[in-house]
Every structure is written in C-alpha cells, then in structure tokens.
Design a protein around this motif. Sequence first.
Motif, PDB file in Angstrom:
ATOM      1  N   PHE A 134       5.603 -11.541   4.975  1.00 19.58           N
ATOM      2  CA  PHE A 134       7.222 -11.582   4.786  1.00 19.58           C
ATOM      3  C   PHE A 134       7.320 -10.635   4.067  1.00 19.58           C
ATOM      4  O   PHE A 134       7.632  -9.572   3.990  1.00 19.58           O
ATOM      5  N   LEU A 135       6.380 -10.199   3.012  1.00 17.44           N
ATOM      6  CA  LEU A 135       6.890  -9.131   1.913  1.00 17.44           C
ATOM      7  C   LEU A 135       6.446  -7.933   2.543  1.00 17.44           C
ATOM      8  O   LEU A 135       6.956  -6.830   2.151  1.00 17.44           O
ATOM      9  N   LEU A 136       5.397  -8.171   2.950  1.00 23.54           N
ATOM     10  CA  LEU A 136       4.298  -6.965   3.538  1.00 23.54           C
ATOM     11  C   LEU A 136       5.788  -5.740   4.861  1.00 23.54           C
ATOM     12  O   LEU A 136       5.817  -4.941   4.759  1.00 23.54           O
ATOM     13  N   LEU A 137       5.951  -6.624   5.395  1.00 23.40           N
ATOM     14  CA  LEU A 137       6.740  -6.100   6.626  1.00 23.40           C
ATOM     15  C   LEU A 137       8.573  -5.312   5.562  1.00 23.40           C
ATOM     16  O   LEU A 137       9.054  -4.691   6.220  1.00 23.40           O
ATOM     17  N   LYS A 138       9.210  -6.427   4.397  1.00 27.40           N
ATOM     18  CA  LYS A 138       9.902  -6.088   4.212  1.00 27.40           C
ATOM     19  C   LYS A 138       9.521  -4.567   3.480  1.00 27.40           C
ATOM     20  O   LYS A 138      10.483  -3.654   3.044  1.00 27.40           O
ATOM     21  N   GLY A 139       8.753  -4.651   2.222  1.00 27.36           N
ATOM     22  CA  GLY A 139       8.496  -3.123   1.944  1.00 27.36           C
ATOM     23  C   GLY A 139       7.802  -2.279   2.612  1.00 27.36           C
ATOM     24  O   GLY A 139       7.911  -1.432   2.232  1.00 27.36           O
TER      25      GLY A 139
END
Length: 108
Positions: free
Chosen positions: A53-58
Amino acid sequence: MSKVRTKSQVELRRGAAWFFGGLAVTILTYTFATNGGGGPYMVAWGPVVFGLFLLLKGLIGVLSGDSELAPVLEERTPASPDGKCPSCNSMNPPKRQYCQTCGRYMLA
C-alpha cells in the motif's frame, strides 16, 4: 547534512522496507520449516500488504510530481545565557524551545 525528501519519496522507501521485510520473514520461516522436515512457518501478510500500500501510494505521488516536503528533524542548538538566538541574535524569554523571530529550535 541530510538530503531533503518529499513525502512520496519517504513513503516509497518505508513501503519498500515493510514489503521486503515481510517477504523476507515469510521466505525464511518457510525455508527453515521445509528444510527441517516440516513444521510451522509464518506468512507475514500484514507487513507485505501494508508495504505494498505504501509503495503504491508513494509511487503515485512521485509520478504525479508531489513537491510537499517531509518534516526534517533539525538539530537543536543551545541558546546563549542571555537568551539570544544563535541564528538571528534576537532576544527570547528564558527556557524558550524555539526562537520567536526565526523559528529555530533551541535547547533551553
């Protein structure tokens, strides 16, 4: 001196750490369980999903040109005994945590 990063870059790095950390725990515990003739192993779904989730958001933020800077921890400098700020030399009340003029954090 540290490099200033955007919030998206920070999220991208944190996401990669969570994702690959969870993946490493899953692979290592599965490997140890199968090499010993079977046994319990752990699938770290939480860190993998949170990291993804954080990877995609970043990644979305970096690709869209996010320019909002992440908060940077500043070093606190000691104030002089007479209450002057070391940056702008303005007078501040004693035991003040930051300069009223320039906003620099100081040790009381």
